[in-house]
Design a protein around this motif. Structure first.
Motif, PDB file in Angstrom:
ATOM      1  N   ALA A   1       0.848  -1.186   0.000  1.00  0.00           N
ATOM      2  CA  ALA A   1       0.000   0.000   0.000  1.00  0.00           C
ATOM      3  C   ALA A   1       0.884   1.236   0.000  1.00  0.00           C
ATOM      4  O   ALA A   1       0.621   2.211  -0.698  1.00  0.00           O
ATOM      5  CB  ALA A   1      -0.905  -0.005   1.228  1.00  0.00           C
ATOM      6  N   ALA A   2       1.980   1.169   0.764  1.00  0.00           N
ATOM      7  CA  ALA A   2       2.857   2.320   0.876  1.00  0.00           C
ATOM      8  C   ALA A   2       3.599   2.585  -0.419  1.00  0.00           C
ATOM      9  O   ALA A   2       3.876   3.712  -0.777  1.00  0.00           O
ATOM     10  CB  ALA A   2       3.852   2.093   2.003  1.00  0.00           C
ATOM     11  N   CYS A   3       3.951   1.522  -1.113  1.00  0.00           N
ATOM     12  CA  CYS A   3       4.727   1.698  -2.338  1.00  0.00           C
ATOM     13  C   CYS A   3       3.843   2.039  -3.526  1.00  0.00           C
ATOM     14  O   CYS A   3       4.314   2.170  -4.646  1.00  0.00           O
ATOM     15  CB  CYS A   3       5.529   0.446  -2.657  1.00  0.00           C
ATOM     16  N   GLY A   4       2.576   2.106  -3.307  1.00  0.00           N
ATOM     17  CA  GLY A   4       1.703   2.514  -4.392  1.00  0.00           C
ATOM     18  C   GLY A   4       1.215   1.360  -5.235  1.00  0.00           C
ATOM     19  O   GLY A   4       0.694   1.556  -6.314  1.00  0.00           O
ATOM     20  N   GLY A   5       1.390   0.154  -4.727  1.00  0.00           N
ATOM     21  CA  GLY A   5       0.867  -1.015  -5.411  1.00  0.00           C
ATOM     22  C   GLY A   5       1.408  -1.155  -6.815  1.00  0.00           C
ATOM     23  O   GLY A   5       2.532  -0.790  -7.109  1.00  0.00           O
ATOM     24  N   GLY A   6       0.608  -1.693  -7.699  1.00  0.00           N
ATOM     25  CA  GLY A   6       1.058  -1.946  -9.061  1.00  0.00           C
ATOM     26  C   GLY A   6       1.017  -0.709  -9.940  1.00  0.00           C
ATOM     27  O   GLY A   6       1.442  -0.768 -11.075  1.00  0.00           O
ATOM     28  N   GLY A   7       0.523   0.385  -9.420  1.00  0.00           N
ATOM     29  CA  GLY A   7       0.486   1.607 -10.194  1.00  0.00           C
ATOM     30  C   GLY A   7      -0.619   1.608 -11.228  1.00  0.00           C
ATOM     31  O   GLY A   7      -0.513   2.240 -12.265  1.00  0.00           O
TER      32      GLY A   7
ATOM     33  N   ARG B   1      -2.987   8.357 -10.466  1.00  0.00           N
ATOM     34  CA  ARG B   1      -2.967   9.446  -9.489  1.00  0.00           C
ATOM     35  C   ARG B   1      -2.566   8.970  -8.106  1.00  0.00           C
ATOM     36  O   ARG B   1      -1.940   9.682  -7.364  1.00  0.00           O
ATOM     37  CB  ARG B   1      -4.342  10.115  -9.425  1.00  0.00           C
ATOM     38  N   SER B   2      -2.956   7.731  -7.788  1.00  0.00           N
ATOM     39  CA  SER B   2      -2.720   7.287  -6.419  1.00  0.00           C
ATOM     40  C   SER B   2      -1.246   7.029  -6.144  1.00  0.00           C
ATOM     41  O   SER B   2      -0.834   6.926  -5.017  1.00  0.00           O
ATOM     42  CB  SER B   2      -3.525   6.020  -6.147  1.00  0.00           C
ATOM     43  N   SER B   3      -0.406   6.933  -7.184  1.00  0.00           N
ATOM     44  CA  SER B   3       0.992   6.669  -6.910  1.00  0.00           C
ATOM     45  C   SER B   3       1.734   7.930  -6.463  1.00  0.00           C
ATOM     46  O   SER B   3       2.851   7.853  -6.003  1.00  0.00           O
ATOM     47  CB  SER B   3       1.671   6.041  -8.126  1.00  0.00           C
ATOM     48  N   PHE B   4       1.129   9.086  -6.625  1.00  0.00           N
ATOM     49  CA  PHE B   4       1.723  10.302  -6.065  1.00  0.00           C
ATOM     50  C   PHE B   4       0.593  11.229  -5.628  1.00  0.00           C
ATOM     51  O   PHE B   4       0.355  12.276  -6.219  1.00  0.00           O
ATOM     52  CB  PHE B   4       2.606  11.003  -7.102  1.00  0.00           C
TER      53      PHE B   4
ATOM     54  N   GLN C   1       2.080  16.488   0.668  1.00  0.00           N
ATOM     55  CA  GLN C   1       1.125  15.577   0.032  1.00  0.00           C
ATOM     56  C   GLN C   1      -0.141  15.419   0.854  1.00  0.00           C
ATOM     57  O   GLN C   1      -1.225  15.267   0.319  1.00  0.00           O
ATOM     58  CB  GLN C   1       1.768  14.204  -0.176  1.00  0.00           C
ATOM     59  N   ALA C   2       0.027  15.445   2.185  1.00  0.00           N
ATOM     60  CA  ALA C   2      -1.129  15.243   3.061  1.00  0.00           C
ATOM     61  C   ALA C   2      -1.985  16.495   3.176  1.00  0.00           C
ATOM     62  O   ALA C   2      -2.958  16.518   3.919  1.00  0.00           O
ATOM     63  CB  ALA C   2      -0.661  14.802   4.446  1.00  0.00           C
ATOM     64  N   GLY C   3      -1.607  17.553   2.479  1.00  0.00           N
ATOM     65  CA  GLY C   3      -2.426  18.764   2.508  1.00  0.00           C
ATOM     66  C   GLY C   3      -2.140  19.669   3.687  1.00  0.00           C
ATOM     67  O   GLY C   3      -2.939  20.534   4.015  1.00  0.00           O
TER      68      GLY C   3
ATOM     69  N   ILE D   1       3.208   7.120   7.955  1.00  0.00           N
ATOM     70  CA  ILE D   1       2.815   8.418   7.388  1.00  0.00           C
ATOM     71  C   ILE D   1       2.221   8.216   5.999  1.00  0.00           C
ATOM     72  O   ILE D   1       1.165   8.768   5.673  1.00  0.00           O
ATOM     73  CB  ILE D   1       4.028   9.371   7.316  1.00  0.00           C
ATOM     74  N   LEU D   2       2.880   7.375   5.203  1.00  0.00           N
ATOM     75  CA  LEU D   2       2.371   7.127   3.855  1.00  0.00           C
ATOM     76  C   LEU D   2       0.967   6.547   3.895  1.00  0.00           C
ATOM     77  O   LEU D   2       0.064   7.015   3.206  1.00  0.00           O
ATOM     78  CB  LEU D   2       3.294   6.156   3.113  1.00  0.00           C
ATOM     79  N   VAL D   3       0.799   5.513   4.731  1.00  0.00           N
ATOM     80  CA  VAL D   3      -0.484   4.817   4.727  1.00  0.00           C
ATOM     81  C   VAL D   3      -1.591   5.661   5.363  1.00  0.00           C
ATOM     82  O   VAL D   3      -2.680   5.783   4.821  1.00  0.00           O
ATOM     83  CB  VAL D   3      -0.357   3.462   5.442  1.00  0.00           C
ATOM     84  N   PHE D   4      -1.296   6.269   6.502  1.00  0.00           N
ATOM     85  CA  PHE D   4      -2.375   6.910   7.263  1.00  0.00           C
ATOM     86  C   PHE D   4      -2.541   8.404   6.986  1.00  0.00           C
ATOM     87  O   PHE D   4      -3.551   8.988   7.341  1.00  0.00           O
ATOM     88  CB  PHE D   4      -2.167   6.686   8.762  1.00  0.00           C
ATOM     89  N   ALA D   5      -1.528   9.044   6.387  1.00  0.00           N
ATOM     90  CA  ALA D   5      -1.662  10.484   6.160  1.00  0.00           C
ATOM     91  C   ALA D   5      -1.671  10.831   4.678  1.00  0.00           C
ATOM     92  O   ALA D   5      -2.418  11.701   4.246  1.00  0.00           O
ATOM     93  CB  ALA D   5      -0.538  11.241   6.860  1.00  0.00           C
ATOM     94  N   VAL D   6      -0.825  10.134   3.885  1.00  0.00           N
ATOM     95  CA  VAL D   6      -0.718  10.520   2.475  1.00  0.00           C
ATOM     96  C   VAL D   6      -1.766   9.798   1.625  1.00  0.00           C
ATOM     97  O   VAL D   6      -2.537  10.426   0.908  1.00  0.00           O
ATOM     98  CB  VAL D   6       0.704  10.249   1.949  1.00  0.00           C
ATOM     99  N   TYR D   7      -1.814   8.464   1.743  1.00  0.00           N
ATOM    100  CA  TYR D   7      -2.779   7.721   0.930  1.00  0.00           C
ATOM    101  C   TYR D   7      -4.182   7.817   1.486  1.00  0.00           C
ATOM    102  O   TYR D   7      -5.165   7.765   0.758  1.00  0.00           O
ATOM    103  CB  TYR D   7      -2.359   6.258   0.782  1.00  0.00           C
ATOM    104  N   ASN D   8      -4.285   7.898   2.802  1.00  0.00           N
ATOM    105  CA  ASN D   8      -5.584   8.063   3.442  1.00  0.00           C
ATOM    106  C   ASN D   8      -5.486   9.269   4.343  1.00  0.00           C
ATOM    107  O   ASN D   8      -4.452   9.517   4.938  1.00  0.00           O
ATOM    108  CB  ASN D   8      -5.937   6.830   4.273  1.00  0.00           C
ATOM    109  N   ASP D   9      -6.556   9.999   4.450  1.00  0.00           N
ATOM    110  CA  ASP D   9      -6.494  11.235   5.214  1.00  0.00           C
ATOM    111  C   ASP D   9      -6.979  11.005   6.643  1.00  0.00           C
ATOM    112  O   ASP D   9      -7.874  11.669   7.109  1.00  0.00           O
ATOM    113  CB  ASP D   9      -7.340  12.300   4.497  1.00  0.00           C
ATOM    114  N   TRP D  10      -6.386  10.010   7.316  1.00  0.00           N
ATOM    115  CA  TRP D  10      -6.893   9.657   8.634  1.00  0.00           C
ATOM    116  C   TRP D  10      -6.181  10.393   9.756  1.00  0.00           C
ATOM    117  O   TRP D  10      -6.760  10.706  10.780  1.00  0.00           O
ATOM    118  CB  TRP D  10      -6.765   8.135   8.850  1.00  0.00           C
ATOM    119  N   LEU D  11      -4.911  10.622   9.574  1.00  0.00           N
ATOM    120  CA  LEU D  11      -4.129  11.247  10.644  1.00  0.00           C
ATOM    121  C   LEU D  11      -3.218  12.315  10.037  1.00  0.00           C
ATOM    122  O   LEU D  11      -2.864  12.239   8.863  1.00  0.00           O
ATOM    123  CB  LEU D  11      -3.262  10.192  11.349  1.00  0.00           C
TER     124      LEU D  11
END
Lengths: 547, 305
Positions: free
Chosen positions: A18-24, A28-31, A268-270, B151-161
């Motif tokens: 999930a962290a590596c962005g899966g298979g791409g 959009r989800s990969s970055f 990235q997290a806004g 951070i990647l899983v919970f903040a970047v890919y998902n906006d949970w934390l």
């Protein structure tokens, strides 16, 4: 029972995937980048700016480093400012006149220029500020920037009192500055934070703490709201600022973040609208997925290798120094290592410097095999061969990019010349100490970032009298040319002298320029008004947030 | 016990004194000074700065002056953060670090002890294998890998934390997990081993023989005895939290003490480093004393002399 550890591994690997962005599959989800401007319920717009290291101080005359300068330019305003595209433009002074002999500048301050407490900004405030900047008691790290002003050099050395500085208030709104010698780049130095005025009553009342929220009185577009060390510095709009009507953003929050990966995550997290660093390993992904947010601009900076000419093997060995310079394939370094659009350096002055076409190594455009053959010829001329190879050490301050570059240069010197190269890394302060003393350094890496947009800020560095002279280079011919061009009016004649100075330096090769820097920012699409400039100066007042 | 506490406190003074002296000598022995940069300061400017911070005096005088200041709880001005004192910096960073540290410790104990107990009571069963595999993973994954991954899983890919910074309790969730996981895993393994041993000991056998319920045997008779090794682990654990928090604070942008420690050392901020070293020293000495006092409360065989 064997299924249980397997289950655990599944959890971990799925987390990793999930962290590596899966298979791409989903582009959009990969970055992912969250596009969410902070606009409060009452309409207040907040600009959240990643800003590198925590500033040591917000005293304009004592601060050093880019992070502090960014904040200070929002808080204070000098006589002149830098426009979004990098030109000198009127700041607190609406206009100025320069005498025919180029020695006397008279600045007309804006009648409506005010401090954040409503008091008018006067010529006396600038007299106070500039005297404070050169007063040795202030201990300003940038005091030397003001040496063009009459008597500044003597005041910095403690030989004259600060009130003898060539700065005079003609009346409340007119300031006269007298120079020691004509200086073409003088106006540019006035946009530097160490030229900013400070509010004398605040300094006198609070001492070192005059920079703190509640005490600080500023004349820029913003003023201090809160400062939590290592967490956040918040500025609010200064209603008394003369151009407040044209200032769009209401609050600016500076976040000190030293880790490039952390900054990117928060961007990235806004949580940030502006990121000041990008990890080199993520540059390609950013180019691919968010090209509209990636801002890369050539800047005034050079990454170089210094060669200590006080000791063997570089003492009295210009051929060897040239050979080593020639043996480095700079394109490989910028294409494979730095990867941020850096420009291979075949001269000493960055091309981003305004209005000067730099000199170039005459071998710069040779094909690789010819260049290498010439390097080998010079190497042999210097008395080295396969049987008697050069033994040399490259020293650098511990850092991933420095290490990679040093390894590549080690390999190039080895394969092209057959030199035996050792690498040595040291912690920054230890390294600086070694470079300064020059007792046992040979080749070392360093960089120079210009203080203003003029070649002189780079030429000066190689003058034998200049502060940190790690190479020990001392050429009368070069010194004379450098000092001559510093006081000539801009034009063809000055260009000629500058060219001669640069050519002299390149021929002597006490330094090997490797590449010229670029600035790299990530800026959210809703932040408008961004125009790249080589000075790497961005005032928050020139930007806007348009959700 | 009061006498013991006082004696231990008195004994801490020479320890801290030696610590402070070592820190002073080592900081001064490091090449480079607080005012060195890639721009050389004009000599007069440097002289003024050195006079302001008393660096122009002999080392003995500086040392004496510093000890006298410390005796009055004044750690002096910071070299690096010119506008504030070391006392202010410690006062602003410590509550954050303390919250983070205490929460991580609580996380480790609250999860680790039950996990270890459950594993011990069902030794070689499914629960045991799951718990111990999880513990092994927790110990093996370093926090500087775990943190960015979370951070990647919970903040970047998902906006949970939130990905970093300081604000509400949400900002503490990932840092606490990152800092506490390895410790939690270690506690679980300790708890398991010690529980297994205690369950086989004579006093537990006696308790069982008396016909007490299984729950009573475990909670009242076995647990306190099984906790002793965990309590003795708390001393090193506190030190681990302090050193580990440096990494976590940097990754999550948390304004705690750890960052001051590192940036102070890199910038040769003599006063800041010594202030933080002394402060950490006091904390660790205090924690160890607390641990020793806890022993007596848990294990009646321990006597203070």
């Amino acid at each position: 029972m064997r299924a249980v550890p397997l289950f655990c591994w599944l959890v971990v690997t799925s987390l990793l995937l999930a962290a590596c962005g899966g298979g791409g599959e989903d582009e959009r989800s990969s970055f992912p980048v969250e596009i969410s401007p902070e606009v409060r319920d009452d309409g207040t717009t907040v600009f959240r700016r990643g800003n590198g290291a925590e500033p040591g101080t917000l005293d304009p005359h004592q601060a050093r480093g880019v992070p502090a300068a960014n904040i200070l330019r929002d808080l204070y305003e000098g006589l002149v400012s830098i426009s979004p595209t990098g030109e000198v433009e009127p700041g607190n002074a609406a206009d100025w006149t320069i005498s025919d002999d180029k020695l006397t500048y008279i600045f007309e301050l804006r009648a409506d220029a005010r401090w954040s407490n409503g008091e008018p900004v006067t010529a006396q405030d600038y007299v106070y500020g500039l005297r404070r900047a050169v007063d040795p008691a202030t201990a300003s790290p940038y005091a030397q920037l003001h040496t063009p002003i009459e008597h500044a050099a003597a005041i910095i050395d403690g030989d004259r009192p600060p009130d003898s500085l060539g700065v005079r208030a003609v009346d409340d709104h007119r300031l006269e500055i007298t120079l020691a010698e004509p200086t073409p780049y003088f106006l540019g130095t006035l946009a530097h934070p160490s030229s900013f005025p400070v509010y004398a009553p605040a300094v006198e009342a609070h001492g070192d703490a005059f920079t703190q929220p509640g005490n600080a009185v500023t004349n820029g577009a913003y003023t201090m709201d809160a400062w939590r060390v290592n967490s956040r510095i918040s500025l609010v709009r200064n209603d008394a600022y003369w151009d407040d009507a044209d200032t769009a953003i209401d609050r600016v929050e500076y976040y000190p973040i030293v880790d490039a990966n952390s900054e990117l995550s928060r961007y990235q997290a806004g949580e940030l609208d502006w990121a000041s660093m990008i990890p080199p390993s993520r540059l390609d992904a950013a180019r691919e997925h968010i090209p509209d947010q990636l801002q890369i601009e050539p800047t005034l900076g050079v990454y170089y290798y210094g060669l200590n000419v006080r000791r063997a093997p570089f003492k009295d060995a210009p051929e060897l120094r040239q050979a080593l310079s020639m043996a480095i394939d700079r394109e490989v370094i910028v294409d494979k290592i730095t990867r941020g659009g850096e420009i291979p350096a075949y001269g000493w002055i960055p091309p981003a410097v305004d209005g000067y076409e730099g000199a170039r190594f005459e071998w710069a455009d040779l094909p690789a095999d010819e260049r290498e053959a010439r390097a080998r010829a010079l190497y042999r001329e210097a008395g080295y061969s396969e049987d008697e190879p050069l033994q040399v050490e490259i020293r650098y301050n511990s850092n991933e990019a420095n290490k990679k570059i040093a390894s590549v240069i080690q390999a190039m010197w080895r394969s092209v010349l057959g030199a035996e190269v050792e690498l040595r890394n040291e912690e920054w302060k230890v390294f600086l100490d070694a470079v300064r003393s020059g007792r046992d350094t040979e080749a070392y890496r360093l960089a120079w970032i210009g203080d203003y947009d003029d070649p002189n800020t780079f030429f000066e560095l190689m003058n034998s009298d200049f502060g940190l002279n790690g190479t020990g280079y001392a050429s009368d011919a070069y010194d004379r040319l450098q000092e001559k061009q510093a006081h000539m009016p801009d034009g063809a004649e000055r260009d000629e002298v500058m060219h001669a100075a640069e050519a002299r330096l390149l021929a002597d090769s006490p330094v090997i320029p490797i590449y010229f820097y670029t600035s790299k920012y990530l800026v959210k699409p809703y932040v408008t008004g961004f125009e790249g400039n080589p000075l790497d100066i961005y005032y928050s007042k020139d930007l806007a947030i348009e959700p | 016990m009061l006498g013991y506490t006082l004696r231990r406190l008195a004994g801490a003074v020479p320890t801290l004194f030696i610590l402070l002296t070592l820190a002073f000598v080592m900081m001064r022995a490091a090449p480079g000074g607080p005012f060195d940069g890639d721009r050389e300061l004009p000599p007069q400017v440097r002289a003024n700065l050195e006079a302001k911070y008393h660096l122009d005096e002999s080392l003995y005088v500086q040392y004496g002056r510093y000890l006298w200041d410390v005796a009055r709880f004044d750690f002096g001005p910071s070299f690096q953060y010119r506008d504030v004192s070391v006392n202010d910096l410690i006062a602003s960073g410590f509550p954050v670090s303390a919250t983070l540290g205490a929460a991580s410790l609580a996380f480790a104990l609250i999860l680790g002890v039950p996990l270890g107990m459950a594993a011990a009571l069902r030794q070689n069963g499914a629960v045991d294998y799951t718990a111990m595999t999880a513990a092994m993973l927790g110990i093996s994954i370093p926090n500087f890998v775990l943190a960015p991954l979370m951070i990647l899983v919970f903040a970047v890919y998902n906006d949970w934390l939130p990905a970093g910074g300081l604000g509400g309790w949400q900002h503490y969730v990932m840092p606490v997990i990152a800092l506490g996981t390895a410790m939690m895993a270690y506690v679980a393994r300790l708890a398991r081993a010690s529980m297994i041993e205690v369950m086989r000991s004579n006093h537990v056998r006696t308790a069982r023989a008396k016909g007490l319920s299984a729950a009573r045997v475990v909670w009242v008779h076995a647990l306190p005895a099984a906790l002793t090794p965990i309590v003795s682990f708390l001393g090193p654990a506190a030190a681990g939290i302090i050193t580990g928090s440096v990494v976590i604070e940097t990754i999550f942008g948390i304004p705690g003490l750890g960052q001051f420690f590192v940036s102070g050392a890199l910038n040769r901020d003599y006063t800041l480093v010594m202030g933080v070293v002394l402060f950490y020293g006091i904390l660790i000495v205090g924690f160890n004393l607390l641990v020793d006092l806890l022993y007596g409360w848990l294990d009646p065989r321990v006597a203070y002399r």
